[in-house]
Design a protein around this motif. Structure first.
Motif, PDB file in Angstrom:
ATOM      1  N   VAL A 246       0.837  -1.199   0.000  1.00  0.00           N
ATOM      2  CA  VAL A 246       0.000   0.000   0.000  1.00  0.00           C
ATOM      3  C   VAL A 246       0.873   1.249   0.000  1.00  0.00           C
ATOM      4  N   HIS A 247       1.895   1.260   0.863  1.00  0.00           N
ATOM      5  CA  HIS A 247       2.812   2.401   0.951  1.00  0.00           C
ATOM      6  C   HIS A 247       3.537   2.638  -0.376  1.00  0.00           C
ATOM      7  N   LEU A 248       3.939   1.570  -1.020  1.00  0.00           N
ATOM      8  CA  LEU A 248       4.697   1.662  -2.266  1.00  0.00           C
ATOM      9  C   LEU A 248       3.849   2.194  -3.430  1.00  0.00           C
ATOM     10  N   LEU A 249       2.600   1.773  -3.514  1.00  0.00           N
ATOM     11  CA  LEU A 249       1.783   2.061  -4.690  1.00  0.00           C
ATOM     12  C   LEU A 249       0.843   3.258  -4.565  1.00  0.00           C
ATOM     13  N   PHE A 250       0.456   3.631  -3.367  1.00  0.00           N
ATOM     14  CA  PHE A 250      -0.472   4.750  -3.177  1.00  0.00           C
ATOM     15  C   PHE A 250       0.251   6.059  -3.437  1.00  0.00           C
TER      16      PHE A 250
END
Length: 144
Positions: free
Chosen positions: A48-52
């Motif tokens: 989530v952190h990488l893609l948001f």
């Protein structure tokens, strides 16, 4: 690296379910890595952190995570209840909440190198019952 060159509408990633939200874990490339030793992949929270904000969490199924590009989010959210996911009558709301996804996912004990397994009870306790500072020591102890 491939997401810097193309913009897919859907991204499906393999997840590491032994590390629950809110903890971020990723095994980065190492030429010395011996397959089968320790954890591999990355956690739901890391993904989530990488893609948001470019990609929004749609679905988590314990071993796989599905993200959709923000450009198609409105189309999914406009679908009638139950059309995107026949097993539920809920509307699609993006991004899905990672804690709720983890809580609802089917869980099985997970091997963690050798014959050791992390029990479902521990995973649920770390993610849902303990304060993150308490859970951190337990998660970290099972990564080493």
């Amino acid at each position: 690296a491939v997401l810097r060159r193309i913009t897919p509408s859907i991204v499906v990633l393999e997840s590491q379910p032994v590390v629950p939200p809110p903890f971020r874990f990723a095994r980065h490339y190492s030429a010395d890595y011996a397959c089968g030793v320790g954890l591999h992949g990355c956690s739901l929270s890391y993904q989530v952190h990488l893609l948001f904000p470019e990609y929004l969490l749609l679905l988590y199924t314990e071993h796989d995570t599905i993200f959709v590009h923000r450009s198609v989010a409105g189309e999914l959210e406009a679908l009638p209840p139950g059309l995107a996911f026949p097993w539920t009558g809920h509307l699609v709301q993006l991004p899905a909440d990672e804690f709720d996804c983890f809580r609802r996912a089917r869980s099985t004990p997970h091997p963690q190198g050798g014959s050791r397994e992390v029990s479902v009870r521990f995973l649920r306790e770390w993610a849902l019952a303990l304060h993150p500072l308490e859970a951190f020591a337990l998660v970290a102890g099972n990564l080493t």
